[in-house]
Design a protein around this motif. Sequence first.
Motif, short mmCIF file in Angstrom:
data_model
loop_
_atom_site.label_atom_id
_atom_site.label_comp_id
_atom_site.label_asym_id
_atom_site.label_seq_id
_atom_site.Cartn_x
_atom_site.Cartn_y
_atom_site.Cartn_z
N LYS A 262 -6.02 -0.47 8.48
CA LYS A 262 -5.83 -0.23 9.89
C LYS A 262 -4.39 -0.05 10.47
N THR A 263 -3.37 -0.60 9.71
CA THR A 263 -2.16 -0.18 10.53
C THR A 263 -1.80 1.23 10.25
N ALA B 99 -3.69 3.20 12.75
CA ALA B 99 -3.30 2.97 14.31
C ALA B 99 -1.97 3.90 14.31
N ALA B 100 -1.23 4.08 13.24
CA ALA B 100 0.06 4.79 13.11
C ALA B 100 -0.18 6.28 13.26
N GLU C 144 -6.54 -4.61 6.31
CA GLU C 144 -5.20 -4.68 7.43
C GLU C 144 -4.15 -3.58 7.10
N ARG C 145 -3.84 -3.25 6.02
CA ARG C 145 -2.93 -2.05 5.97
C ARG C 145 -3.66 -0.78 6.11
#
Length: 144
Positions: free
Chosen positions: A133-134, A137-138, A130-131
């Motif tokens: 992916k974040t 995305a940023a 998840e990290r």
Amino acid sequence: MRIAVIDGQGGGIGRVIVEKLRKALPKDDVEIIALGTNAMAAALMLKAGANDAASGENAVIYNADKVDIIVGTIAVLMPHSMLGEFTPGMAEAVAKSPARKILLHLNRSNVEIVGVVAEPLPHLIDFLVERVKTIMAARCAGQG
């Protein structure tokens, strides 16, 4: 984006990380490079879906500054970890790399990280994915 997954010994943790990253991230936008401290670990991560794999000290040193993100366990910052498989040169290369490091805090050494949640390994790997992916995305939004 280039992501290095570093693992050693049997390669089991790296295999799970590669599988979950491959499922969670767009294949066209991500290159996963499996870096094993030994050929067995590298091969297992390659079989799990890494784009490429290499093993040994030189592979880790050579690739550490050529990736955007390094994932693995906290052991990749500690010389002589992984029952001695992770050399001082490897640890130095990872520590000096400009890549963002997203590391699991497995307490298999005498190092304890205060302030982290004690969770089973599968949950920690989910947090790691998840990290990543974040961060992706940023970057895609021009923020990272």
